[in-house]
Scaffold this motif. Structure first.
Motif, PDB file in Angstrom:
ATOM      1  N   LEU A  47      59.030  39.742  72.240  1.00 49.88           N
ATOM      2  CA  LEU A  47      58.177  40.394  72.372  1.00 49.88           C
ATOM      3  C   LEU A  47      56.400  39.586  72.298  1.00 49.88           C
ATOM      4  CD1 LEU A  47      58.804  43.446  69.733  1.00 49.88           C
ATOM      5  CD2 LEU A  47      57.807  43.772  72.666  1.00 49.88           C
ATOM      6  N   HIS A  48      55.442  39.929  73.282  1.00 54.13           N
ATOM      7  CA  HIS A  48      54.875  39.191  72.854  1.00 54.13           C
ATOM      8  C   HIS A  48      53.531  39.753  71.291  1.00 54.13           C
ATOM      9  CE1 HIS A  48      53.805  36.909  76.764  1.00 54.13           C
ATOM     10  NE2 HIS A  48      54.011  38.191  76.980  1.00 54.13           N
ATOM     11  N   ARG A  99      46.823  34.217  75.475  1.00 58.98           N
ATOM     12  CA  ARG A  99      46.753  32.689  74.780  1.00 58.98           C
ATOM     13  C   ARG A  99      47.388  33.614  73.486  1.00 58.98           C
ATOM     14  NH1 ARG A  99      41.344  31.488  77.204  1.00 58.98           N
ATOM     15  NH2 ARG A  99      41.162  30.993  79.079  1.00 58.98           N
ATOM     16  N   ASN A 100      46.836  34.325  72.773  1.00 60.90           N
ATOM     17  CA  ASN A 100      47.068  34.276  70.922  1.00 60.90           C
ATOM     18  C   ASN A 100      48.489  34.279  70.132  1.00 60.90           C
ATOM     19  OD1 ASN A 100      43.902  34.059  70.264  1.00 60.90           O
ATOM     20  ND2 ASN A 100      44.168  34.805  71.945  1.00 60.90           N
ATOM     21  N   THR A 101      49.317  34.975  71.173  1.00 59.79           N
ATOM     22  CA  THR A 101      50.506  35.353  70.695  1.00 59.79           C
ATOM     23  C   THR A 101      51.464  34.387  71.640  1.00 59.79           C
ATOM     24  OG1 THR A 101      51.701  36.554  73.229  1.00 59.79           O
ATOM     25  CG2 THR A 101      49.762  37.776  70.697  1.00 59.79           C
ATOM     26  N   SER A 102      52.775  34.326  70.495  1.00 56.91           N
ATOM     27  CA  SER A 102      54.103  33.771  71.489  1.00 56.91           C
ATOM     28  C   SER A 102      54.874  35.171  71.295  1.00 56.91           C
ATOM     29  CB  SER A 102      54.822  32.366  69.807  1.00 56.91           C
ATOM     30  OG  SER A 102      54.284  31.750  70.460  1.00 56.91           O
ATOM     31  N   VAL A 103      55.658  34.118  72.594  1.00 55.44           N
ATOM     32  CA  VAL A 103      57.209  35.378  72.128  1.00 55.44           C
ATOM     33  C   VAL A 103      58.150  34.699  72.026  1.00 55.44           C
ATOM     34  CG1 VAL A 103      59.213  36.222  74.733  1.00 55.44           C
ATOM     35  CG2 VAL A 103      56.638  35.804  75.335  1.00 55.44           C
ATOM     36  N   MET A 104      58.273  36.369  71.258  1.00 59.27           N
ATOM     37  CA  MET A 104      59.113  35.973  69.970  1.00 59.27           C
ATOM     38  C   MET A 104      60.126  37.029  69.547  1.00 59.27           C
ATOM     39  SD  MET A 104      57.293  34.619  66.651  1.00 59.27           S
ATOM     40  CE  MET A 104      55.444  35.235  67.126  1.00 59.27           C
ATOM     41  N   ALA A 105      61.552  36.784  69.075  1.00 55.00           N
ATOM     42  CA  ALA A 105      62.252  38.288  68.849  1.00 55.00           C
ATOM     43  C   ALA A 105      62.183  38.915  67.558  1.00 55.00           C
ATOM     44  CB  ALA A 105      63.572  37.915  69.363  1.00 55.00           C
ATOM     45  N   PRO A 106      61.892  39.709  67.120  1.00 54.65           N
ATOM     46  CA  PRO A 106      61.843  40.189  65.880  1.00 54.65           C
ATOM     47  C   PRO A 106      62.721  40.252  65.121  1.00 54.65           C
ATOM     48  CG  PRO A 106      61.102  42.168  67.250  1.00 54.65           C
ATOM     49  CD  PRO A 106      61.353  40.941  67.579  1.00 54.65           C
TER      50      PRO A 106
END
Length: 216
Positions: free
Chosen positions: A26-27, A11-18
């Motif tokens: 990563l979440h 609920r508190n993260t998004s899937v993103m690429a560093p």
């Protein structure tokens, strides 16, 4: 735990690429999420330790980049990723062909984050919450990203990493100039300019070095 970790993370993260390791997803927390704004008191109320797992720290990004670009260091070997956080370095080792990867972190929330992140990247990892400092390991390669941020932690960590290097293990650390990085027994392997978030750091880019601990 007062809050279900998996539900909270989703609920508190998004899937993103560093930005420095776009091969990995990563979440992660972002400016769009309240996790940035929560005080330590608020986190304690919901039973959440400081969420190091929610951010792609510069040292971890740099070390993950180095592992992916120099896969021969871990390919076919047993790897320990110490203080794994989000699991970014452990996942990089898995993608680079390590035979076995053990991700270690004493934070139970990190265990859940690593499980979610490794699944998303199609990497099989083992996880331990045991405090490994001072203990022996059967790993051929020991990796640690961004671990020299605290005086007492570094004071315990440095002798252990140096001992592992003396035992013949490859010990690599990623560090963006933290205050408690040791000044000796280190050999520079690579230097990167890693994009970071100004909310967490004092700039938008951190010069990050991958260091190898020397046996002597």
């Amino acid at each position: 735990m007062k809050t279900d970790p998996e539900t909270f993370i989703l609920r508190n993260t998004s899937v993103m690429a560093p930005p420095h390791v776009p091969e990995i997803s990563l979440h992660l927390a972002s400016e769009a999420h309240d996790l940035w704004l929560k005080t330590e008191e608020e986190l304690e109320e919901i039973g959440l330790p400081p969420p190091f797992w929610a951010f792609a720290w510069a040292g971890g990004q740099g070390l993950a980049r180095y592992v992916l670009d120099h896969a021969e260091i871990v390919r076919g070997k047993r790897v320990l990723d110490f203080a794994t956080g989000s699991g970014i370095v452990a996942i990089a080792a898995g993608l680079a062909g390590a035979a076995d990867v053990l991700a270690a972190d004493i934070d139970p929330w990190a265990e859940v984050a690593v499980r979610l992140n490794s699944r998303r990247n199609g990497v099989s990892l083992r996880f331990t919450r045991e405090d490994l400092i001072g203990r022996s390991t059967d790993a051929d390669v020991v990796l640690a990203g961004d671990v020299f941020y605290d005086r007492d932690f570094a004071a315990a960590l440095v002798p252990w990493l140096a001992d592992l290097a003396r035992e013949g293990r490859t010990v690599l650390v990623g560090d963006p100039g933290r205050a408690y990085r040791p000044g000796d027994r280190l050999q520079s392997c690579a230097v990167y300019e890693v994009p970071v978030t100004r909310v967490l750091e004092d700039s938008e880019v951190k010069k990050t070095t991958v260091w190898r601990f020397l046996a002597e």
